[in-house]
Write a protein that holds these residues in place. Sequence first.
Motif, PDB file in Angstrom:
ATOM      1  N   ALA A  15       0.825  -1.210   0.000  1.00  0.00           N
ATOM      2  CA  ALA A  15       0.000   0.000   0.000  1.00  0.00           C
ATOM      3  C   ALA A  15       0.858   1.259   0.000  1.00  0.00           C
ATOM      4  CB  ALA A  15      -0.930   0.014   1.213  1.00  0.00           C
ATOM      5  N   ALA A  16       0.454   2.195  -0.844  1.00  0.00           N
ATOM      6  CA  ALA A  16       1.035   3.536  -0.837  1.00  0.00           C
ATOM      7  C   ALA A  16       0.158   4.383   0.075  1.00  0.00           C
ATOM      8  CB  ALA A  16       1.052   4.121  -2.247  1.00  0.00           C
ATOM      9  N   VAL A  17       0.711   4.798   1.208  1.00  0.00           N
ATOM     10  CA  VAL A  17       0.000   5.673   2.140  1.00  0.00           C
ATOM     11  C   VAL A  17       0.459   7.086   1.812  1.00  0.00           C
ATOM     12  CG1 VAL A  17      -0.456   6.212   4.552  1.00  0.00           C
ATOM     13  CG2 VAL A  17      -0.025   3.829   3.870  1.00  0.00           C
ATOM     14  N   ILE A  18      -0.468   7.895   1.308  1.00  0.00           N
ATOM     15  CA  ILE A  18      -0.134   9.203   0.761  1.00  0.00           C
ATOM     16  C   ILE A  18      -0.634  10.324   1.667  1.00  0.00           C
ATOM     17  CG2 ILE A  18      -0.388  10.715  -1.254  1.00  0.00           C
ATOM     18  CD1 ILE A  18      -1.112   8.045  -2.814  1.00  0.00           C
ATOM     19  N   ASP A  19       0.260  11.243   1.997  1.00  0.00           N
ATOM     20  CA  ASP A  19      -0.070  12.444   2.767  1.00  0.00           C
ATOM     21  C   ASP A  19      -0.051  13.621   1.785  1.00  0.00           C
ATOM     22  OD1 ASP A  19      -0.160  14.699   4.371  1.00  0.00           O
ATOM     23  OD2 ASP A  19       1.377  14.008   5.771  1.00  0.00           O
ATOM     24  N   ARG A  20      -1.217  13.920   1.195  1.00  0.00           N
ATOM     25  CA  ARG A  20      -1.306  14.980   0.170  1.00  0.00           C
ATOM     26  C   ARG A  20      -0.985  16.355   0.739  1.00  0.00           C
ATOM     27  NH1 ARG A  20      -0.990  12.707  -4.602  1.00  0.00           N
ATOM     28  NH2 ARG A  20      -2.518  11.096  -4.909  1.00  0.00           N
ATOM     29  N   LYS A  21      -1.383  16.586   1.988  1.00  0.00           N
ATOM     30  CA  LYS A  21      -1.170  17.896   2.618  1.00  0.00           C
ATOM     31  C   LYS A  21       0.314  18.263   2.634  1.00  0.00           C
ATOM     32  CE  LYS A  21      -1.400  18.918   7.113  1.00  0.00           C
ATOM     33  NZ  LYS A  21      -1.916  18.928   8.480  1.00  0.00           N
ATOM     34  N   ASN A  22       1.161  17.268   2.928  1.00  0.00           N
ATOM     35  CA  ASN A  22       2.605  17.490   3.007  1.00  0.00           C
ATOM     36  C   ASN A  22       3.358  16.983   1.775  1.00  0.00           C
ATOM     37  OD1 ASN A  22       2.701  18.709   5.676  1.00  0.00           O
ATOM     38  ND2 ASN A  22       2.002  16.705   6.394  1.00  0.00           N
ATOM     39  N   HIS A  23       2.608  16.482   0.765  1.00  0.00           N
ATOM     40  CA  HIS A  23       3.180  15.995  -0.487  1.00  0.00           C
ATOM     41  C   HIS A  23       4.210  14.881  -0.236  1.00  0.00           C
ATOM     42  CE1 HIS A  23       3.547  16.337  -4.799  1.00  0.00           C
ATOM     43  NE2 HIS A  23       4.868  16.374  -4.720  1.00  0.00           N
ATOM     44  N   LYS A  24       3.808  13.915   0.627  1.00  0.00           N
ATOM     45  CA  LYS A  24       4.733  12.835   0.996  1.00  0.00           C
ATOM     46  C   LYS A  24       4.044  11.476   0.864  1.00  0.00           C
ATOM     47  CE  LYS A  24       7.574  15.572   4.111  1.00  0.00           C
ATOM     48  NZ  LYS A  24       8.832  15.554   3.414  1.00  0.00           N
ATOM     49  N   VAL A  25       4.871  10.448   0.794  1.00  0.00           N
ATOM     50  CA  VAL A  25       4.391   9.069   0.771  1.00  0.00           C
ATOM     51  C   VAL A  25       5.225   8.263   1.765  1.00  0.00           C
ATOM     52  CG1 VAL A  25       5.886   8.338  -1.145  1.00  0.00           C
ATOM     53  CG2 VAL A  25       3.707   7.159  -0.747  1.00  0.00           C
ATOM     54  N   LEU A  26       4.588   7.299   2.404  1.00  0.00           N
ATOM     55  CA  LEU A  26       5.256   6.473   3.410  1.00  0.00           C
ATOM     56  C   LEU A  26       6.043   5.348   2.735  1.00  0.00           C
ATOM     57  CD1 LEU A  26       5.513   6.086   6.469  1.00  0.00           C
ATOM     58  CD2 LEU A  26       3.576   4.512   6.332  1.00  0.00           C
ATOM     59  N   VAL A  27       7.299   5.190   3.130  1.00  0.00           N
ATOM     60  CA  VAL A  27       8.142   4.130   2.581  1.00  0.00           C
ATOM     61  C   VAL A  27       8.783   3.325   3.702  1.00  0.00           C
ATOM     62  CG1 VAL A  27       8.659   5.368   0.437  1.00  0.00           C
ATOM     63  CG2 VAL A  27      10.197   5.606   2.395  1.00  0.00           C
ATOM     64  N   GLN A  28       9.310   2.180   3.308  1.00  0.00           N
ATOM     65  CA  GLN A  28       9.998   1.295   4.237  1.00  0.00           C
ATOM     66  C   GLN A  28      11.336   0.916   3.610  1.00  0.00           C
ATOM     67  OE1 GLN A  28       8.245  -2.675   4.643  1.00  0.00           O
ATOM     68  NE2 GLN A  28       8.467  -2.435   6.840  1.00  0.00           N
ATOM     69  N   GLU A  29      12.389   1.030   4.386  1.00  0.00           N
ATOM     70  CA  GLU A  29      13.704   0.578   3.925  1.00  0.00           C
ATOM     71  C   GLU A  29      13.825  -0.894   4.285  1.00  0.00           C
ATOM     72  OE1 GLU A  29      18.383   1.905   4.042  1.00  0.00           O
ATOM     73  OE2 GLU A  29      16.964   2.858   5.402  1.00  0.00           O
ATOM     74  N   ARG A  30      13.495  -1.749   3.345  1.00  0.00           N
ATOM     75  CA  ARG A  30      13.406  -3.189   3.571  1.00  0.00           C
ATOM     76  C   ARG A  30      14.798  -3.796   3.781  1.00  0.00           C
ATOM     77  NH1 ARG A  30       8.616  -5.507   2.016  1.00  0.00           N
ATOM     78  NH2 ARG A  30       9.775  -7.388   1.540  1.00  0.00           N
ATOM     79  N   VAL A  31      14.928  -4.628   4.811  1.00  0.00           N
ATOM     80  CA  VAL A  31      16.222  -5.230   5.117  1.00  0.00           C
ATOM     81  C   VAL A  31      16.205  -6.759   5.092  1.00  0.00           C
ATOM     82  CG1 VAL A  31      17.060  -3.257   6.453  1.00  0.00           C
ATOM     83  CG2 VAL A  31      15.804  -5.084   7.611  1.00  0.00           C
ATOM     84  N   LYS A  32      15.021  -7.384   5.175  1.00  0.00           N
ATOM     85  CA  LYS A  32      14.939  -8.851   5.231  1.00  0.00           C
ATOM     86  C   LYS A  32      14.956  -9.489   3.847  1.00  0.00           C
ATOM     87  CE  LYS A  32      12.829 -10.126   9.571  1.00  0.00           C
ATOM     88  NZ  LYS A  32      11.702 -10.806  10.192  1.00  0.00           N
ATOM     89  N   SER A  33      14.118  -9.008   2.961  1.00  0.00           N
ATOM     90  CA  SER A  33      14.055  -9.536   1.598  1.00  0.00           C
ATOM     91  C   SER A  33      13.677  -8.399   0.668  1.00  0.00           C
ATOM     92  CB  SER A  33      13.022 -10.667   1.492  1.00  0.00           C
ATOM     93  OG  SER A  33      11.726 -10.171   1.756  1.00  0.00           O
ATOM     94  N   TRP A  34      13.986  -8.556  -0.621  1.00  0.00           N
ATOM     95  CA  TRP A  34      13.698  -7.528  -1.619  1.00  0.00           C
ATOM     96  C   TRP A  34      14.189  -6.180  -1.088  1.00  0.00           C
ATOM     97  CZ3 TRP A  34       9.007  -4.338  -3.031  1.00  0.00           C
ATOM     98  CH2 TRP A  34       9.028  -3.984  -4.370  1.00  0.00           C
ATOM     99  N   CYS A  35      15.452  -6.146  -0.689  1.00  0.00           N
ATOM    100  CA  CYS A  35      16.046  -5.003   0.010  1.00  0.00           C
ATOM    101  C   CYS A  35      15.989  -3.708  -0.798  1.00  0.00           C
ATOM    102  CB  CYS A  35      17.487  -5.320   0.395  1.00  0.00           C
ATOM    103  SG  CYS A  35      17.583  -6.673   1.576  1.00  0.00           S
ATOM    104  N   GLY A  36      15.862  -2.608  -0.061  1.00  0.00           N
ATOM    105  CA  GLY A  36      15.778  -1.282  -0.643  1.00  0.00           C
ATOM    106  C   GLY A  36      14.515  -0.580  -0.180  1.00  0.00           C
ATOM    107  N   ILE A  37      14.263   0.570  -0.773  1.00  0.00           N
ATOM    108  CA  ILE A  37      13.091   1.370  -0.416  1.00  0.00           C
ATOM    109  C   ILE A  37      11.885   0.900  -1.224  1.00  0.00           C
ATOM    110  CG2 ILE A  37      12.099   3.708  -0.413  1.00  0.00           C
ATOM    111  CD1 ILE A  37      14.412   3.481   1.545  1.00  0.00           C
ATOM    112  N   ALA A  38      10.768   0.675  -0.535  1.00  0.00           N
ATOM    113  CA  ALA A  38       9.506   0.287  -1.172  1.00  0.00           C
ATOM    114  C   ALA A  38       8.374   0.723  -0.240  1.00  0.00           C
ATOM    115  CB  ALA A  38       9.460  -1.213  -1.412  1.00  0.00           C
ATOM    116  N   PHE A  39       7.155   0.536  -0.678  1.00  0.00           N
ATOM    117  CA  PHE A  39       6.016   0.792   0.192  1.00  0.00           C
ATOM    118  C   PHE A  39       5.841  -0.419   1.107  1.00  0.00           C
ATOM    119  CE2 PHE A  39       4.227   3.336  -3.593  1.00  0.00           C
ATOM    120  CZ  PHE A  39       4.902   4.473  -3.197  1.00  0.00           C
ATOM    121  N   PRO A  40       5.257  -0.233   2.277  1.00  0.00           N
ATOM    122  CA  PRO A  40       5.039  -1.367   3.179  1.00  0.00           C
ATOM    123  C   PRO A  40       3.963  -2.318   2.644  1.00  0.00           C
ATOM    124  CG  PRO A  40       4.156   0.668   4.110  1.00  0.00           C
ATOM    125  CD  PRO A  40       4.848   1.042   2.853  1.00  0.00           C
ATOM    126  N   GLY A  41       4.043  -3.549   3.100  1.00  0.00           N
ATOM    127  CA  GLY A  41       3.081  -4.577   2.710  1.00  0.00           C
ATOM    128  C   GLY A  41       3.539  -5.914   3.236  1.00  0.00           C
TER     129      GLY A  41
END
Length: 156
Positions: A15-41
């Motif tokens: 899921a992309a959790v979007i904060d339109r007021k602040n023009h931001k999106v929530l991300v997760q820096e994945r470390v267990k698998s599929w490493c890197g920045i992605a949306f949480p899920g």
Amino acid sequence: MSHHPLEQVELTNMAAVIDRKNHKVLVQERVKSWCGIAFPGGHVEKGESVVLSTIREIKEETGLSIKNLKSCGIKDWYEKDQNKRYIVFLYCTEDFSGELREETPEGKVFWVDLDHLPQEKLSSGFIEMAEMMLGQRVASEFYYEIDNEDWKKKFY
């Protein structure tokens, strides 16, 4: 009547959790698998609704409660040697509440400016998913066609 052999299927969500007021999106820096920045899920548990699994995973990984999810399509691929299909149900929402958890065993969680997302150290193949989830790419399915070691990206 012809018989169609079944394939194994692994169901996941994002899921992309979007904060339109602040023009931001929530991300997760994945470390267990599929490493890197992605949306949480995460994974859909046996017998669980796909939407409710997404709400549960976001709560577990971020501390936030989400609702009013909008379907943004799917990402999937089929691994012939394992007779297995992997499906990621993609969602977005702007309806969230709660206190953000900074880190879980899955990785750090933080807000990124929507315009700066492409410059982050993203997980492989994530930018195309993000484009679908943020409305920047019109497609219902992001499919990997696998030919030996070559994974070809297809959009439908």
